[in-house]
Design a protein around this motif. Structure first.
Motif, PDB file in Angstrom:
ATOM      1  N   ALA A   1     -21.985  43.018  37.370  1.00 33.67           N
ATOM      2  CA  ALA A   1     -21.184  42.090  38.175  1.00 33.67           C
ATOM      3  C   ALA A   1     -19.944  41.641  37.411  1.00 33.67           C
ATOM      4  O   ALA A   1     -18.857  41.521  37.984  1.00 33.67           O
ATOM      5  CB  ALA A   1     -22.026  40.890  38.588  1.00 33.67           C
ATOM      6  N   PHE A   2     -20.105  41.425  36.106  1.00 35.99           N
ATOM      7  CA  PHE A   2     -18.969  40.965  35.316  1.00 35.99           C
ATOM      8  C   PHE A   2     -17.935  42.069  35.136  1.00 35.99           C
ATOM      9  O   PHE A   2     -16.727  41.819  35.173  1.00 35.99           O
ATOM     10  CB  PHE A   2     -19.428  40.458  33.949  1.00 35.99           C
ATOM     11  N   VAL A   3     -18.393  43.295  34.958  1.00 30.46           N
ATOM     12  CA  VAL A   3     -17.448  44.411  34.788  1.00 30.46           C
ATOM     13  C   VAL A   3     -16.686  44.667  36.090  1.00 30.46           C
ATOM     14  O   VAL A   3     -15.473  44.908  36.083  1.00 30.46           O
ATOM     15  CB  VAL A   3     -18.191  45.683  34.338  1.00 30.46           C
ATOM     16  N   ILE A   4     -17.379  44.603  37.231  1.00 32.46           N
ATOM     17  CA  ILE A   4     -16.744  44.871  38.525  1.00 32.46           C
ATOM     18  C   ILE A   4     -15.883  43.691  38.973  1.00 32.46           C
ATOM     19  O   ILE A   4     -14.842  43.865  39.597  1.00 32.46           O
ATOM     20  CB  ILE A   4     -17.821  45.186  39.586  1.00 32.46           C
ATOM     21  N   MET A   5     -16.319  42.463  38.629  1.00 38.50           N
ATOM     22  CA  MET A   5     -15.609  41.243  39.055  1.00 38.50           C
ATOM     23  C   MET A   5     -15.308  40.379  37.831  1.00 38.50           C
ATOM     24  O   MET A   5     -15.929  39.336  37.626  1.00 38.50           O
ATOM     25  CB  MET A   5     -16.472  40.479  40.062  1.00 38.50           C
ATOM     26  N   PRO A   6     -14.350  40.767  36.983  1.00 43.34           N
ATOM     27  CA  PRO A   6     -14.183  40.140  35.675  1.00 43.34           C
ATOM     28  C   PRO A   6     -13.349  38.862  35.654  1.00 43.34           C
ATOM     29  O   PRO A   6     -13.475  38.066  34.729  1.00 43.34           O
ATOM     30  CB  PRO A   6     -13.475  41.232  34.858  1.00 43.34           C
ATOM     31  N   ASN A   7     -12.501  38.655  36.645  1.00 44.94           N
ATOM     32  CA  ASN A   7     -11.528  37.569  36.565  1.00 44.94           C
ATOM     33  C   ASN A   7     -12.120  36.207  36.891  1.00 44.94           C
ATOM     34  O   ASN A   7     -13.180  36.112  37.519  1.00 44.94           O
ATOM     35  CB  ASN A   7     -10.341  37.843  37.494  1.00 44.94           C
ATOM     36  N   LYS A   8     -11.394  35.162  36.504  1.00 45.41           N
ATOM     37  CA  LYS A   8     -11.848  33.798  36.756  1.00 45.41           C
ATOM     38  C   LYS A   8     -12.008  33.533  38.245  1.00 45.41           C
ATOM     39  O   LYS A   8     -12.956  32.873  38.685  1.00 45.41           O
ATOM     40  CB  LYS A   8     -10.865  32.802  36.140  1.00 45.41           C
TER      41      LYS A   8
ATOM     42  N   GLN B   1      -6.641  43.324  45.689  1.00 43.48           N
ATOM     43  CA  GLN B   1      -5.630  43.884  44.794  1.00 43.48           C
ATOM     44  C   GLN B   1      -6.194  44.065  43.383  1.00 43.48           C
ATOM     45  O   GLN B   1      -5.762  44.942  42.636  1.00 43.48           O
ATOM     46  CB  GLN B   1      -4.415  42.958  44.773  1.00 43.48           C
ATOM     47  N   GLU B   2      -7.169  43.227  43.004  1.00 50.52           N
ATOM     48  CA  GLU B   2      -7.743  43.268  41.663  1.00 50.52           C
ATOM     49  C   GLU B   2      -9.042  44.075  41.602  1.00 50.52           C
ATOM     50  O   GLU B   2      -9.773  43.992  40.614  1.00 50.52           O
ATOM     51  CB  GLU B   2      -8.000  41.830  41.186  1.00 50.52           C
ATOM     52  N   ASP B   3      -9.319  44.848  42.644  1.00 49.91           N
ATOM     53  CA  ASP B   3     -10.511  45.707  42.649  1.00 49.91           C
ATOM     54  C   ASP B   3     -10.165  47.014  41.942  1.00 49.91           C
ATOM     55  O   ASP B   3     -10.067  48.086  42.541  1.00 49.91           O
ATOM     56  CB  ASP B   3     -10.958  45.964  44.090  1.00 49.91           C
TER      57      ASP B   3
ATOM     58  N   ILE C   1      -5.528  42.725  49.800  1.00 46.61           N
ATOM     59  CA  ILE C   1      -5.409  41.267  49.730  1.00 46.61           C
ATOM     60  C   ILE C   1      -5.053  40.864  48.298  1.00 46.61           C
ATOM     61  O   ILE C   1      -5.744  41.236  47.348  1.00 46.61           O
ATOM     62  CB  ILE C   1      -6.716  40.584  50.163  1.00 46.61           C
ATOM     63  N   GLU C   2      -3.992  40.110  48.144  1.00 43.45           N
ATOM     64  CA  GLU C   2      -3.549  39.669  46.825  1.00 43.45           C
ATOM     65  C   GLU C   2      -4.498  38.623  46.238  1.00 43.45           C
ATOM     66  O   GLU C   2      -5.191  37.919  46.961  1.00 43.45           O
ATOM     67  CB  GLU C   2      -2.125  39.087  46.918  1.00 43.45           C
ATOM     68  N   ASP C   3      -4.492  38.540  44.898  1.00 41.16           N
ATOM     69  CA  ASP C   3      -5.323  37.557  44.176  1.00 41.16           C
ATOM     70  C   ASP C   3      -6.780  37.637  44.600  1.00 41.16           C
ATOM     71  O   ASP C   3      -7.445  36.633  44.847  1.00 41.16           O
ATOM     72  CB  ASP C   3      -4.797  36.133  44.399  1.00 41.16           C
ATOM     73  N   CYS C   4      -7.273  38.840  44.680  1.00 39.40           N
ATOM     74  CA  CYS C   4      -8.628  39.053  45.199  1.00 39.40           C
ATOM     75  C   CYS C   4      -9.252  40.248  44.505  1.00 39.40           C
ATOM     76  O   CYS C   4      -8.587  41.241  44.212  1.00 39.40           O
ATOM     77  CB  CYS C   4      -8.553  39.294  46.712  1.00 39.40           C
ATOM     78  N   GLY C   5     -10.554  40.148  44.252  1.00 37.25           N
ATOM     79  CA  GLY C   5     -11.289  41.220  43.611  1.00 37.25           C
ATOM     80  C   GLY C   5     -12.120  42.018  44.596  1.00 37.25           C
ATOM     81  O   GLY C   5     -11.720  42.267  45.734  1.00 37.25           O
ATOM     82  N   HIS C   6     -13.331  42.391  44.167  1.00 40.39           N
ATOM     83  CA  HIS C   6     -14.168  43.335  44.898  1.00 40.39           C
ATOM     84  C   HIS C   6     -14.756  42.755  46.180  1.00 40.39           C
ATOM     85  O   HIS C   6     -14.783  43.417  47.215  1.00 40.39           O
ATOM     86  CB  HIS C   6     -15.288  43.809  43.960  1.00 40.39           C
ATOM     87  N   VAL C   7     -15.205  41.516  46.130  1.00 37.08           N
ATOM     88  CA  VAL C   7     -15.944  40.936  47.266  1.00 37.08           C
ATOM     89  C   VAL C   7     -14.968  40.135  48.132  1.00 37.08           C
ATOM     90  O   VAL C   7     -14.915  38.906  48.096  1.00 37.08           O
ATOM     91  CB  VAL C   7     -17.120  40.072  46.786  1.00 37.08           C
ATOM     92  N   VAL C   8     -14.205  40.836  48.930  1.00 40.25           N
ATOM     93  CA  VAL C   8     -13.072  40.242  49.639  1.00 40.25           C
ATOM     94  C   VAL C   8     -13.490  39.180  50.648  1.00 40.25           C
ATOM     95  O   VAL C   8     -12.779  38.205  50.869  1.00 40.25           O
ATOM     96  CB  VAL C   8     -12.236  41.333  50.346  1.00 40.25           C
TER      97      VAL C   8
END
Length: 259
Positions: free
Chosen positions: A149-156, A209-211, A233-240
């Motif tokens: 989960a941390f590797v796929i979704m690393p950002n704050k 965008q961060e995926d 989607i900007e400022d967004c990771g894997h789980v949109v």
């Protein structure tokens, strides 16, 4: 049969079926339910071994998990509820099940909305899979899941998504996690097939965008598949759907309403 929940609309005839990813449950759609049930009939499904479906399959635990096997679970619910055709919304591994369902039962799929879609495992994700294969039987599965989960979704700004998926994963059994992990370990040939075949069923890919692990392959596929669209989607990771629910809901409801 899988555990599921339906919300029926007073006038709409459109059905929307939500499919979560590995380690989650239908509860991950909590930021979508109110917005979507006001527009459509909705069906929320807990996949085999997840959420409320966990304790219903002790008598078939010895069967081999395959994507076709898990897809048939979803079809069984659709047929029981007499849902002839539906729009499908998935996240992460759930997008693979939706794509597989579209391959095997195209007549049941009005459109596909594939959030945080997985169509190719890059080098980093393949290394993760190899590590998981080595340690899956000796390391507590929750340690592995937290690491993935941390590797796929690393950002704050991915923290809520990480926490949600880890919280849901705690409800899995170790043996159940290993079954699902073995399933994903053999995923490459299926993904290669999905990338090369243009199925012609309308598909909206909605990606963060961060995926970084999965977005590049989706960008290539959308250029090649004629019925596909991509929203980033900007400022967004894997789980949109969790990280940017308002944007997700707006884009997806508009897309489904266009049919």
């Amino acid at each position: 049969m899988l555990n599921y929940t339906t919300y029926r609309h007073k006038t709409s005839e459109k059905w929307v079926t939500f499919i979560h990813g590995a380690g989650g449950s239908s509860s991950i759609w909590f930021k979508q339910v109110r917005a979507f049930r006001s527009e459509f009939n909705i069906l929320l499904i807990d996949l085999r071994g997840h959420g409320g479906s966990k304790h219903s399959f002790k008598d078939v635990y010895d069967k081999k998990y395959t994507f076709n096997f898990l897809t048939e679970d979803i079809v069984q619910v659709l047929e029981f509820e007499k849902v002839e055709k539906s729009h499908f919304i998935g996240i992460s591994l759930g997008t693979i099940l939706i794509r597989n369902l579209a391959e095997n039962y195209p007549e049941k799929v009005e459109s596909m909305v594939l959030g945080g879609a997985i169509l190719k495992l890059n080098f980093r994700s393949q290394v993760l899979m190899r590590l998981g294969t080595i340690f899956k039987s000796v390391v507590p599965y929750l340690w592995l899941y937290k690491f993935f989960a941390f590797v796929i979704m690393p950002n704050k700004n991915h923290k809520e998504s990480r926490s949600l998926f880890v919280r849901e994963a705690k409800k899995l059994y170790q043996k159940e996690f290993i079954r699902w992990f073995k399933l994903t370990a053999d995923i490459n040939p299926l993904l290669r097939f999905f990338r090369t075949k243009d199925i012609k069923i309308p598909a909206l890919y909605i990606m963060g965008q961060e995926d970084y692990m999965f977005l590049p392959s989706i960008q290539k596929v959308v250029q090649q598949h004629t019925a596909s669209e991509l929203v980033v989607i900007e400022d967004c990771g894997h789980v949109v759907n969790v990280e940017q629910p308002d944007v997700f809901n707006e884009k997806v409801i508009k897309y489904i309403a266009s049919f």
